[in-house]
Design a protein around this motif. Structure first.
Motif, short mmCIF file in Angstrom:
data_model
loop_
_atom_site.label_atom_id
_atom_site.label_comp_id
_atom_site.label_asym_id
_atom_site.label_seq_id
_atom_site.Cartn_x
_atom_site.Cartn_y
_atom_site.Cartn_z
N ALA A 1 -32.25 -45.51 19.06
CA ALA A 1 -31.06 -46.35 19.24
C ALA A 1 -29.79 -45.56 18.98
CB ALA A 1 -31.14 -47.57 18.32
N LYS A 2 -29.80 -44.68 18.00
CA LYS A 2 -28.63 -43.86 17.67
C LYS A 2 -28.31 -42.87 18.80
CE LYS A 2 -27.44 -45.37 13.67
NZ LYS A 2 -26.22 -46.11 13.54
N ASN A 3 -29.30 -42.59 19.64
CA ASN A 3 -29.12 -41.65 20.75
C ASN A 3 -28.79 -42.36 22.06
OD1 ASN A 3 -29.28 -38.90 21.77
ND2 ASN A 3 -31.07 -39.58 22.88
N GLU A 4 -28.34 -43.60 21.99
CA GLU A 4 -27.99 -44.39 23.16
C GLU A 4 -29.18 -44.66 24.08
OE1 GLU A 4 -23.65 -44.02 24.64
OE2 GLU A 4 -24.36 -41.96 24.37
N THR A 5 -30.38 -44.74 23.51
CA THR A 5 -31.55 -45.07 24.31
C THR A 5 -31.38 -46.46 24.91
OG1 THR A 5 -33.00 -43.67 23.00
CG2 THR A 5 -34.06 -45.47 24.20
N VAL A 6 -31.77 -46.58 26.16
CA VAL A 6 -31.76 -47.86 26.84
C VAL A 6 -33.18 -48.39 26.77
CG1 VAL A 6 -31.37 -49.04 29.04
CG2 VAL A 6 -29.90 -47.11 28.37
N PHE A 7 -33.35 -49.57 26.20
CA PHE A 7 -34.67 -50.14 25.99
C PHE A 7 -34.99 -51.13 27.11
CE2 PHE A 7 -33.23 -48.80 21.79
CZ PHE A 7 -34.29 -47.98 21.44
N LEU A 8 -36.11 -50.88 27.78
CA LEU A 8 -36.53 -51.65 28.95
C LEU A 8 -37.70 -52.57 28.60
CD1 LEU A 8 -36.64 -52.13 32.08
CD2 LEU A 8 -38.18 -50.17 32.18
N ARG A 9 -37.54 -53.84 28.92
CA ARG A 9 -38.67 -54.78 28.81
C ARG A 9 -39.48 -54.65 30.09
NH1 ARG A 9 -34.62 -58.56 27.34
NH2 ARG A 9 -35.02 -59.63 29.29
N ARG A 10 -40.63 -54.05 29.97
CA ARG A 10 -41.47 -53.81 31.15
C ARG A 10 -41.96 -55.12 31.74
NH1 ARG A 10 -45.29 -48.81 29.55
NH2 ARG A 10 -45.54 -49.90 27.61
N GLY A 11 -42.08 -55.11 33.07
CA GLY A 11 -42.59 -56.29 33.77
C GLY A 11 -41.53 -57.31 34.09
N SER A 12 -40.29 -57.03 33.75
CA SER A 12 -39.20 -57.97 34.01
C SER A 12 -38.24 -57.37 35.03
CB SER A 12 -38.45 -58.27 32.71
OG SER A 12 -37.27 -58.99 32.97
N ARG A 13 -38.31 -57.87 36.28
CA ARG A 13 -37.42 -57.36 37.32
C ARG A 13 -35.96 -57.61 36.98
NH1 ARG A 13 -39.89 -55.98 42.37
NH2 ARG A 13 -42.09 -56.45 42.27
N GLY A 14 -35.68 -58.75 36.39
CA GLY A 14 -34.31 -59.07 36.01
C GLY A 14 -33.78 -58.10 34.98
N HIS A 15 -34.64 -57.71 34.05
CA HIS A 15 -34.20 -56.77 33.02
C HIS A 15 -34.00 -55.38 33.60
CE1 HIS A 15 -34.31 -54.54 29.13
NE2 HIS A 15 -33.43 -55.48 28.89
N ALA A 16 -34.79 -55.01 34.60
CA ALA A 16 -34.61 -53.70 35.26
C ALA A 16 -33.21 -53.60 35.86
CB ALA A 16 -35.67 -53.49 36.32
N ARG A 17 -32.69 -54.69 36.40
CA ARG A 17 -31.31 -54.67 36.93
C ARG A 17 -30.31 -54.44 35.81
NH1 ARG A 17 -33.57 -58.18 40.74
NH2 ARG A 17 -33.36 -60.06 39.49
N ILE A 18 -30.53 -55.06 34.67
CA ILE A 18 -29.64 -54.86 33.51
C ILE A 18 -29.71 -53.41 33.05
CG2 ILE A 18 -29.30 -55.46 31.07
CD1 ILE A 18 -30.33 -58.31 31.85
N VAL A 19 -30.91 -52.87 32.99
CA VAL A 19 -31.09 -51.47 32.58
C VAL A 19 -30.41 -50.53 33.58
CG1 VAL A 19 -32.84 -49.65 32.33
CG2 VAL A 19 -33.14 -51.85 31.19
N ASN A 20 -30.53 -50.82 34.88
CA ASN A 20 -29.85 -49.98 35.88
C ASN A 20 -28.35 -50.01 35.67
OD1 ASN A 20 -31.97 -48.79 37.21
ND2 ASN A 20 -32.04 -50.26 38.87
N ALA A 21 -27.79 -51.14 35.29
CA ALA A 21 -26.35 -51.22 35.02
C ALA A 21 -26.00 -50.38 33.78
CB ALA A 21 -25.92 -52.67 34.82
N GLU A 22 -26.86 -50.39 32.77
CA GLU A 22 -26.63 -49.56 31.58
C GLU A 22 -26.72 -48.08 31.92
OE1 GLU A 22 -28.63 -50.73 27.90
OE2 GLU A 22 -28.95 -52.71 28.79
N ILE A 23 -27.68 -47.71 32.77
CA ILE A 23 -27.80 -46.31 33.21
C ILE A 23 -26.54 -45.90 33.97
CG2 ILE A 23 -29.06 -44.71 34.72
CD1 ILE A 23 -31.60 -46.39 34.11
N ALA A 24 -26.09 -46.75 34.87
CA ALA A 24 -24.87 -46.46 35.65
C ALA A 24 -23.68 -46.26 34.72
CB ALA A 24 -24.60 -47.58 36.65
N SER A 25 -23.58 -47.06 33.68
CA SER A 25 -22.49 -46.94 32.72
C SER A 25 -22.56 -45.59 32.00
CB SER A 25 -22.55 -48.09 31.71
OG SER A 25 -21.59 -47.91 30.70
N LEU A 26 -23.75 -45.21 31.57
CA LEU A 26 -23.92 -43.91 30.90
C LEU A 26 -23.55 -42.77 31.83
CD1 LEU A 26 -27.28 -44.66 29.06
CD2 LEU A 26 -25.11 -44.07 27.93
N LEU A 27 -24.03 -42.81 33.07
CA LEU A 27 -23.70 -41.78 34.05
C LEU A 27 -22.20 -41.74 34.31
CD1 LEU A 27 -26.62 -42.25 36.62
CD2 LEU A 27 -26.32 -40.34 35.02
#
Length: 173
Positions: free
Chosen positions: A34-60
């Motif tokens: 968590a201190k390293n800005e890890t993005v935590f993904l709830r596997r099996g949740s398509r809706g959460h994958a979209r949230i994670v993609n937004a977090e990845i885009a923000s980091l990039l």
């Protein structure tokens, strides 16, 4: 192959990582992640994958490197499973290249070791015991040629090219 992969890669190439949500609850490792800005993904949740993609885009967008393990699971390191491509989309949209890495664990004499393997029914404690039981483990990171997302903006083809390059390198690790 292991939770250890994150520490090995991060030591050489600092990055935020994508990890399964359960890791956040692990003692010490979850806190460090968590201190390293890890993005935590709830596997099996398509809706959460979209949230994670937004977090990845923000980091990039902030210039941060983001590392993910597209197999979505761990193995003993002797094989490479098919890759999941969905989390490559933010890199494509940002025009950021994909940098495949091949990671191998060996003993000092060059023999393969599965000591760091955190797969199957191996518990975190069992994995730690196996690592500590080895006198020395050599981690090798092989940096493979970058894949330009601007030239190949298809995440499935990109993930297959990355996997092919990694499989070829692991065979000669």
């Amino acid at each position: 192959m292991s939770w250890l992969d994150i520490f090995v890669i991060n030591a050489a190439y600092p990055a935020a990582f994508i990890s399964k949500a359960e890791v956040r609850e692990w003692p010490l490792i979850g806190w460090l992640a968590a201190k390293n800005e890890t993005v935590f993904l709830r596997r099996g949740s398509r809706g959460h994958a979209r949230i994670v993609n937004a977090e990845i885009a923000s980091l990039l967008g902030r210039g941060r490197q983001v590392a993910l393990f597209p197999e979505g699971t761990t193995t003993d390191g002797s094989q490479v499973h098919p890759f999941h491509a969905a989390l490559l989309q933010p890199a494509i949209e940002a025009g950021a290249p994909i940098q495949p890495l091949a990671l191998c664990y060996r003993l000092p004499d060059g023999r393969f070791t599965r000591a760091p393997a955190y797969d199957g029914d191996v518990s975190l404690l069992d994995c730690l015991k196996a690592i500590v039981a080895e006198r020395e483990i050599v981690a090798r990171i092989h940096v493979l040629p970058q894949l330009a997302t601007t030239e190949l903006p298809d995440r499935k083809r990109l993930s297959q090219r990355a996997r092919d390059a990694i499989v070829e390198r692991i065979a000669n690790c």
